[in-house]
Design a protein around this motif. Sequence first.
Motif, short mmCIF file in Angstrom:
data_model
loop_
_atom_site.label_atom_id
_atom_site.label_comp_id
_atom_site.label_asym_id
_atom_site.label_seq_id
_atom_site.Cartn_x
_atom_site.Cartn_y
_atom_site.Cartn_z
N ARG A 1 0.79 -1.51 0.02
CA ARG A 1 -0.36 0.19 0.15
C ARG A 1 0.84 1.38 -0.04
N LEU A 2 2.48 1.09 0.84
CA LEU A 2 2.91 2.18 1.08
C LEU A 2 3.46 2.45 -0.90
N ILE A 3 3.13 2.02 -1.60
CA ILE A 3 4.10 2.21 -2.59
C ILE A 3 2.68 3.03 -3.64
N PHE A 4 1.47 2.43 -3.46
CA PHE A 4 0.34 3.27 -4.01
C PHE A 4 0.51 4.35 -3.43
N LEU A 5 0.52 4.88 -1.86
CA LEU A 5 0.36 5.68 -1.37
C LEU A 5 1.72 6.79 -2.11
N SER B 1 4.08 16.33 -9.21
CA SER B 1 4.73 16.25 -10.47
C SER B 1 3.32 17.49 -11.34
N MET B 2 2.39 17.48 -10.54
CA MET B 2 1.18 18.27 -10.69
C MET B 2 1.79 19.85 -10.34
N LEU B 3 2.05 20.45 -9.27
CA LEU B 3 2.31 21.04 -8.52
C LEU B 3 4.11 21.61 -9.59
N LEU B 4 4.76 20.49 -9.70
CA LEU B 4 6.26 21.33 -10.76
C LEU B 4 5.42 21.63 -11.98
N ALA B 5 4.34 20.84 -12.61
CA ALA B 5 4.24 21.01 -13.93
C ALA B 5 3.37 22.21 -14.17
N VAL B 6 3.06 22.31 -13.22
CA VAL B 6 2.67 24.24 -12.74
C VAL B 6 3.81 24.89 -13.25
N PRO C 1 5.88 15.61 -19.04
CA PRO C 1 5.52 13.73 -18.89
C PRO C 1 6.00 13.40 -18.42
N ILE C 2 7.83 13.75 -18.40
CA ILE C 2 8.28 12.32 -17.58
C ILE C 2 8.06 12.13 -16.44
N PHE C 3 7.87 13.68 -14.89
CA PHE C 3 6.86 13.55 -13.87
C PHE C 3 5.72 12.71 -13.99
N VAL C 4 4.58 12.88 -14.78
CA VAL C 4 3.46 13.01 -14.63
C VAL C 4 3.67 11.16 -14.56
N PHE C 5 4.53 10.81 -15.52
CA PHE C 5 4.15 9.69 -16.10
C PHE C 5 4.66 8.40 -14.64
N ALA C 6 5.82 9.83 -14.36
CA ALA C 6 6.68 8.78 -13.49
C ALA C 6 5.31 8.32 -12.26
N GLY C 7 4.47 9.51 -11.81
CA GLY C 7 3.59 9.22 -11.08
C GLY C 7 2.36 8.16 -11.02
N ILE C 8 1.93 8.40 -12.82
CA ILE C 8 0.91 7.04 -12.86
C ILE C 8 1.60 5.99 -12.63
N GLN C 9 2.83 6.05 -12.93
CA GLN C 9 3.81 3.93 -12.84
C GLN C 9 3.61 3.98 -11.29
N ILE C 10 3.72 4.52 -10.78
CA ILE C 10 4.51 4.37 -9.05
C ILE C 10 2.99 3.93 -9.46
N ILE C 11 1.94 4.70 -9.55
CA ILE C 11 0.06 4.35 -8.32
C ILE C 11 -0.32 2.85 -9.29
N SER C 12 0.72 2.53 -10.69
CA SER C 12 -0.39 2.14 -11.04
C SER C 12 0.27 0.33 -10.82
N ILE C 13 1.58 0.67 -9.85
CA ILE C 13 2.42 -1.19 -9.64
C ILE C 13 1.41 -1.12 -8.42
N GLY C 14 1.25 0.35 -7.99
CA GLY C 14 1.05 0.67 -6.48
C GLY C 14 -0.50 0.19 -6.43
N LEU C 15 -0.96 -0.15 -7.34
CA LEU C 15 -2.54 -1.36 -7.45
C LEU C 15 -2.80 -2.04 -8.12
N ILE C 16 -1.28 -2.74 -8.65
CA ILE C 16 -1.23 -4.00 -8.91
C ILE C 16 -0.84 -4.80 -7.45
#
Length: 328
Positions: free
Chosen positions: A243-247, A256-261, A282-297
Motif C-alpha cells: 500500500r505504501l507503494i500506492f501512496l 509532479s502536477m505542482l512541478l508541471a505548473v 510528461p516525465i513527472f506525470v508518467f512517473a507518478g502514474i507508473q508508481i500508482i499503477s505498480i501500487g495498484l497491482i
Amino acid sequence: MSDFQTHLPILAIIVPCYNEEEMFPITFPTLVGLIDDLCLKGKVNDNSFVCFVNDGSRDRTWQLIESAADANPKRIKGIKLATNFGHQNALMAGMMTMRTECDCMISIDADLQDDIAVIETMVDKHREGFKVVYGVRNKRNTDTFFKKITAQLFYRIMQRMKVKTIYNHADFRLIDRVVADQLALFGEVNLFLRGMFPLIGFASTEVIYDRKERMAGETKYPLKKMISFAWDGITSFSTYPLRLIFLMGVFIFFVSMLLAVLAVIPVFYGKTIQGWASTVIPIFVFAGIQIISIGLIGEYVGKIYKEVKARPRFIIETIKNNNSETKD
Ligand code: UDP
Ligand code: MG
C-alpha cells in the motif's frame, strides 16, 4: 494413578535444538527436574514430558537426545527432523506432533535463556483458565546495544504495519491444546509464530521474566538470520508495504502536477529553454502514474497473498446449546 492426578493437565515442554550438544547436557536434566518438581507439587500430571526437536543438527545433538530418551522414556521424547528447517518450523513440528499427547505445552529455547522459574506461574495461569500465556522479558540488559535498538525498531515497524504483536515476547509461551488445534488450521509456510497467537485469540495473559545470557554454545541467530526473520514477520503479516507503494505514487503524482505548473509559468514570460517544459512535465506525470499503477497491482497481489495463505476466517471458542454436540 490417583483420581486427583487424572485431573491435572499433562504438560509438554517443546524444545527446538540446532547444534546444541554443549547445552543439551544442562538443558535436559534441568527441564526434567522441573517437571518432576511440578508433579510433586501437584501442578501437572505425572505423564508430563519434555520433547526435544532436533532441527537437523550437524553435531551430536540427536545422539544425546536419543540416549536421554532411552534412559528416561517417561519424561523425554525426541523428534528428529530430516534436515535443518529453522527454529520456527522445528517448533511447529514439535507442537503439531505432540498436541494430541498433552493438555498444554510450553515452548522454550534449548539454551535456557528464558527463566524456567516462571513455568510454574504459566501453569498456574493456565489453571486459572488462560489458554495462552506469553512470556514477556521485562528488560533487555543482557542484549547488546545493537540488538536492543534493532528489536525496538522492529516492534515499532510491526505496530505501524498494524500487526498485532506482544512487545518483548519471543517464543517462550504456554498454549492450551485447543489453541494448538487451531494453529493446525493455519496453512502458511513462512512461519512467524509470535504473530500467529494474537490472531488465534482465546483468553491470554503475560508473565514477566528476566532473560539471561546463553550458558553454553553460541547463538544460532546471526545477524543475517535475524534480519530475514524480522522481514518475514513483517511481510507474512502485513501487505502494508504494498500500500505504501500506492501512496507514494499518489504523492509523486501530485508533486509532479505542482512541478508541471511551475514549469509552465515561465512559458508565459518567454524565459524558457525550448522544449524543456514539454519534456519534463510528461516525465513527472508518467512517473507518478507508473508508481500508482505498480501500487495498484500491489493491492491485488496483497489480496492474492492473503487468499493463498488460506488462514481460517474465524475461530470459534465455544458454542452454547449446540445441537450437533449434544447428538454425539
Ligand atoms: N534453533 C533451531 N533451528 C535453527 C536455529 C535455532 O531449532 O535453525 C533453536 C536453537 O537450538 C535454540 C532456539 O532455536 O533452541 C533459539 O536459538 P538461539 O538461542 O541460538 O537464538 P537467540 O536466543 O540467540 O536469538
Ligand atoms: Mg538463545
